[in-house]
Design a protein around this motif. Structure first.
Motif, mmCIF file in Angstrom:
data_model
loop_
_atom_site.group_PDB
_atom_site.id
_atom_site.type_symbol
_atom_site.label_atom_id
_atom_site.label_comp_id
_atom_site.label_asym_id
_atom_site.label_seq_id
_atom_site.Cartn_x
_atom_site.Cartn_y
_atom_site.Cartn_z
ATOM 1 N N THR A 148 -121.351 -5.263 5.857
ATOM 2 C CA THR A 148 -120.853 -4.046 5.486
ATOM 3 C C THR A 148 -122.424 -3.158 5.790
ATOM 4 O O THR A 148 -122.103 -2.198 5.960
ATOM 5 N N ASP A 203 -116.682 6.673 1.065
ATOM 6 C CA ASP A 203 -115.528 4.882 0.755
ATOM 7 C C ASP A 203 -116.319 3.835 0.759
ATOM 8 O O ASP A 203 -115.866 2.983 0.970
ATOM 9 N N THR A 206 -115.206 1.418 -1.590
ATOM 10 C CA THR A 206 -113.923 0.954 -1.233
ATOM 11 C C THR A 206 -114.319 -0.276 0.032
ATOM 12 O O THR A 206 -113.435 -1.746 -0.346
ATOM 13 N N GLN A 207 -115.328 0.352 1.191
ATOM 14 C CA GLN A 207 -115.805 -0.679 2.275
ATOM 15 C C GLN A 207 -116.025 -1.944 1.675
ATOM 16 O O GLN A 207 -115.334 -2.803 1.636
ATOM 17 N N GLU A 210 -113.145 -4.335 -1.300
ATOM 18 C CA GLU A 210 -112.877 -5.231 0.302
ATOM 19 C C GLU A 210 -113.460 -6.112 0.817
ATOM 20 O O GLU A 210 -112.553 -6.980 1.330
ATOM 21 N N SER A 211 -114.200 -5.307 1.376
ATOM 22 C CA SER A 211 -115.099 -7.101 1.607
ATOM 23 C C SER A 211 -115.610 -8.123 1.321
ATOM 24 O O SER A 211 -115.935 -9.381 1.223
#
Length: 442
Positions: A148, A203, A206-207, A210-211
């Motif tokens: 990410t 964000d 959040t990334q 979620e990853s």
């Protein structure tokens, strides 16, 4: 003493301090406003008490069920559901007979104590123990980068110079910034010594969540195998402790973060693990577990890969800095709710076992008070949630009464209290059920 008992003792002591002081926050204003307090209990006395003694109008005691504590205030609809008392004519010493502003102060007393206690403990920690921090070059080999973070220009070996133009040594925990705060830019120092400012999306937290790329950046360190877990893929494939891992699916492994990156992003159906064994190069075919584990534990071959500096605080400095730490603790904890209200976040909610694991495995007063301060802040925030049966639920109804001039009926309050109680029980069962599930299934 076993690690379990040490952690359990710290948890019990911490919760006891927090519960007693929280309930004292209700007790003191109740007494100031001449409101009768019938019981003051640490833990719940379902059916019987471990200890109790009546002094004046109040029974002080210790229950056997360590799930919190309570004060029973006369003339108040609470978890005791004392409908018999409420059916009688209001008495001047009862909670329901007091002006709304006095009842509001009584109900807010517990959470006010929680917040003040958290701030006070943070101040004292800084004054007594000071603070450890890191400069840019204290991370010797730089950071290992997740997939990410690679998207936004971060590279393996980067060192952090500043976050939002705040020098790295003065910033809080890097992961805290990325997950809970607004990060506009991070200045990094490359392996070649050049410095570059990288923009980070709003964000990013959040990334990462979620990853599953948490932590986003981890200090790199050269390693060797410390242990191989029996019955895991690496052991079954014949990996030996004396093996030196060279690559996974052709990706060179120099640092432990290289290995975790390769396992997370290069697995597909399985991996080819290339090792050096007694000057011979061998390749082992391994199928990792569903969560990309192969069952190895590393040990650094260079203990100096991370260093810390120390800063002492005067009493005056500890007050201002402790207030800052407390403020950000509240703000960061509130920011966590955006992750909790997701399917993945809900599965990670923990109960008493999860909290107990947060305590150190050896008795450490600095760590104990650090965690107690956080739990005090957490207890204050949770108690302010507008759920009947919590302080926040009572406050919500009192504010309605003060604004509208209409007091909710006793029957309505009884039903609301019952609903709130069942919501709380469900949440407690869910959180502790998660702990049991993780203990059984991993």
């Amino acid at each position: 003493m076993s690690v379990f008992l040490i952690k359990a003792a710290q948890l019990l002591l911490s919760l006891s301090i927090l519960v007693v002081l929280h309930e004292l926050g209700h007790f003191i204003p109740a007494k100031i406003f001449k409101t009768r307090v019938e019981k003051f209990y640490l833990f719940f006395d379902v059916k019987f008490s471990l200890f109790k003694k009546k002094i004046g109008d109040t029974v002080y005691g210790i229950g056997w069920l360590p799930l919190g504590g309570y004060v029973k205030i006369a003339g108040m609809i609470d978890e005791s559901m004392d409908t018999e008392q409420m059916a009688k004519e209001p008495q001047p010493w009862e909670f329901r007979s007091k002006p709304a502003w006095q009842r509001l102060i009584i109900m807010l007393g517990g959470v006010i104590v929680n917040f003040l206690l958290g701030f006070f403990i943070y101040m004292m920690i800084l004054f007594v123990w000071g603070e450890d921090y890191q400069n840019t070059d204290d991370i010797k080999y730089g950071y290992g980068v997740t997939k990410t973070m690679e998207q936004y220009g971060f590279k393996d070996g980067d060192k952090i110079v500043s976050i939002n133009n705040i020098p790295f040594a003065e910033a809080d925990n890097l992961s805290t910034y990325l997950m809970f705060r607004t990060v506009d830019n991070i200045e990094v120092k490359r392996i070649d010594g050049s410095v570059e400012t990288l923009k980070v999306p709003e964000d990013i937290g959040t990334q990462l969540f979620e990853s599953g790329d948490i932590p986003a950046l981890t200090p790199r360190f050269p390693f060797k195998l410390d242990s191989i877990v029996p019955d895991y893929p690496a052991a079954k494939a014949g990996l030996l402790l004396t093996d030196k891992i060279l690559s996974i699916n052709g990706k060179e492994i120099n640092y432990y973060s290289d290995l975790t990156y390769a396992l997370k992003n290069n697995v597909k159906e399985g991996i080819n693990l290339t090792v050096k064994r007694d000057s011979v190069i061998k390749t082992l075919s391994i199928t990792p577990t569903e969560d990309n584990k192969i069952g190895i534990l590393p040990i650094p071959t260079d203990e100096s890969y991370v260093k810390y500096q120390h800063r002492d605080y005067s009493f005056g400095e500890s007050i201002s800095s402790g207030l800052s730490v407390g403020y950000w603790s509240i703000k960061d904890y509130l920011a966590q709710f955006k992750y909790i209200f997701t399917k993945k976040g809900a599965s990670q909610i923990g109960g008493f076992a999860a909290i107990g694991k947060m305590f150190p495995s050896t008795w450490n007063w600095a760590a104990f008070w650090q965690l107690t301060a956080f739990l005090s802040i957490m207890l204050g925030v949770l108690n302010l949630l507008p759920i009947p049966a919590l302080d926040g639920g009572h406050v919500m109804f009192l504010l309605y009464e003060m604004v509208s001039g209409r007091k909710p009926g006793d029957k309505f309050m009884e039903y609301a209290q019952m609903v709130g109680f069942f919501i709380l029980i469900a949440l407690v069962l869910f959180a502790n059920g998660n702990d049991i599930y993780k203990a059984i299934f991993g």
